[in-house]
Design a protein around this motif. Structure first.
Motif, mmCIF file in Angstrom:
data_model
loop_
_atom_site.group_PDB
_atom_site.id
_atom_site.type_symbol
_atom_site.label_atom_id
_atom_site.label_comp_id
_atom_site.label_asym_id
_atom_site.label_seq_id
_atom_site.Cartn_x
_atom_site.Cartn_y
_atom_site.Cartn_z
ATOM 1 N N LEU A 93 16.486 23.872 15.414
ATOM 2 C CA LEU A 93 16.747 23.574 14.005
ATOM 3 C C LEU A 93 17.097 22.099 13.802
ATOM 4 N N GLU A 94 17.875 21.540 14.707
ATOM 5 C CA GLU A 94 18.227 20.127 14.606
ATOM 6 C C GLU A 94 16.986 19.249 14.761
ATOM 7 N N ALA A 95 16.106 19.614 15.701
ATOM 8 C CA ALA A 95 14.866 18.857 15.893
ATOM 9 C C ALA A 95 13.984 18.971 14.645
ATOM 10 N N ASP A 96 13.875 20.177 14.101
ATOM 11 C CA ASP A 96 13.095 20.382 12.877
ATOM 12 C C ASP A 96 13.685 19.572 11.720
ATOM 13 N N HIS A 97 14.991 19.552 11.628
ATOM 14 C CA HIS A 97 15.663 18.800 10.567
ATOM 15 C C HIS A 97 15.353 17.311 10.692
ATOM 16 N N ARG A 98 15.438 16.770 11.905
ATOM 17 C CA ARG A 98 15.123 15.351 12.107
ATOM 18 C C ARG A 98 13.674 15.066 11.728
ATOM 19 N N TYR A 99 12.759 15.942 12.150
ATOM 20 C CA TYR A 99 11.343 15.761 11.837
ATOM 21 C C TYR A 99 11.113 15.780 10.323
ATOM 22 N N LEU A 100 11.697 16.762 9.655
ATOM 23 C CA LEU A 100 11.529 16.875 8.209
ATOM 24 C C LEU A 100 12.177 15.701 7.473
ATOM 25 N N SER A 101 13.304 15.236 7.957
ATOM 26 C CA SER A 101 13.952 14.070 7.347
ATOM 27 C C SER A 101 13.051 12.839 7.472
ATOM 28 N N ASP A 102 12.418 12.679 8.631
ATOM 29 C CA ASP A 102 11.482 11.570 8.813
ATOM 30 C C ASP A 102 10.295 11.700 7.869
ATOM 31 N N GLU A 103 9.792 12.906 7.709
ATOM 32 C CA GLU A 103 8.654 13.136 6.818
ATOM 33 C C GLU A 103 9.030 12.830 5.359
ATOM 34 N N VAL A 104 10.227 13.235 4.957
ATOM 35 C CA VAL A 104 10.693 12.958 3.598
ATOM 36 C C VAL A 104 10.794 11.444 3.384
ATOM 37 N N LEU A 105 11.311 10.742 4.376
ATOM 38 C CA LEU A 105 11.415 9.288 4.280
ATOM 39 C C LEU A 105 10.028 8.656 4.136
ATOM 40 N N LYS A 106 9.073 9.123 4.933
ATOM 41 C CA LYS A 106 7.700 8.604 4.835
ATOM 42 C C LYS A 106 7.106 8.886 3.457
ATOM 43 N N LEU A 107 7.351 10.079 2.939
ATOM 44 C CA LEU A 107 6.847 10.416 1.610
ATOM 45 C C LEU A 107 7.466 9.530 0.533
ATOM 46 N N ARG A 108 8.757 9.289 0.633
ATOM 47 C CA ARG A 108 9.418 8.411 -0.341
ATOM 48 C C ARG A 108 8.821 7.014 -0.289
ATOM 49 N N GLU A 109 8.591 6.516 0.932
ATOM 50 C CA GLU A 109 7.998 5.187 1.074
ATOM 51 C C GLU A 109 6.586 5.164 0.489
ATOM 52 N N SER A 110 5.830 6.221 0.721
ATOM 53 C CA SER A 110 4.472 6.302 0.175
ATOM 54 C C SER A 110 4.499 6.336 -1.348
ATOM 55 N N ILE A 111 5.425 7.089 -1.898
ATOM 56 C CA ILE A 111 5.552 7.172 -3.356
ATOM 57 C C ILE A 111 5.901 5.805 -3.936
ATOM 58 N N GLU A 112 6.833 5.109 -3.303
ATOM 59 C CA GLU A 112 7.211 3.776 -3.781
ATOM 60 C C GLU A 112 6.015 2.827 -3.719
ATOM 61 N N LYS A 113 5.256 2.911 -2.639
ATOM 62 C CA LYS A 113 4.075 2.057 -2.492
ATOM 63 C C LYS A 113 3.040 2.380 -3.581
ATOM 64 N N LEU A 114 2.805 3.660 -3.803
ATOM 65 C CA LEU A 114 1.845 4.065 -4.834
ATOM 66 C C LEU A 114 2.300 3.648 -6.228
ATOM 67 N N GLU A 115 3.581 3.776 -6.495
ATOM 68 C CA GLU A 115 4.101 3.365 -7.798
ATOM 69 C C GLU A 115 3.940 1.862 -8.002
ATOM 70 N N LYS A 116 4.174 1.093 -6.941
ATOM 71 C CA LYS A 116 3.995 -0.360 -7.046
ATOM 72 C C LYS A 116 2.519 -0.688 -7.279
ATOM 73 N N GLU A 117 1.634 -0.030 -6.545
ATOM 74 C CA GLU A 117 0.199 -0.254 -6.729
ATOM 75 C C GLU A 117 -0.225 0.127 -8.153
ATOM 76 N N ARG A 118 0.317 1.231 -8.663
ATOM 77 C CA ARG A 118 0.010 1.665 -10.027
ATOM 78 C C ARG A 118 0.462 0.607 -11.038
ATOM 79 N N ASP A 119 1.675 0.099 -10.838
ATOM 80 C CA ASP A 119 2.192 -0.926 -11.749
ATOM 81 C C ASP A 119 1.343 -2.197 -11.673
#
Length: 69
Positions: free
Chosen positions: A21-47
């Motif tokens: 569960l701890e390993a899964d949590h770390r993996y999912l936390s990393d994925e969420v961080l990557k998604l947030r970064e992707s969203i920020e990048k896409l929003e900047k590109e959109r702007d």
């Protein structure tokens, strides 16, 4: 003695599940961080694209207003 073995196995299972569960949590936390970064990048590109489009529209409007005169 059998009860101790059962308890020991249960504890090992619980620790194994906890570790997974701890390993899964770390993996999912990393994925969420990557998604947030992707969203920020896409929003900047959109702007940026909106700004470029606004500039093009402004130039076309200027061109059209000059051609009407």
């Amino acid at each position: 003695m059998e009860t101790m073995d059962i308890l020991e196995n249960k504890i090992k299972e619980a620790l194994s599940k906890k570790t997974k569960l701890e390993a899964d949590h770390r993996y999912l936390s990393d994925e969420v961080l990557k998604l947030r970064e992707s969203i920020e990048k896409l929003e900047k590109e959109r702007d940026d694209m909106k700004l470029k489009l606004d500039r093009v529209i402004e130039k076309v409007e200027i061109y059209l207003s000059r051609s009407e005169a």
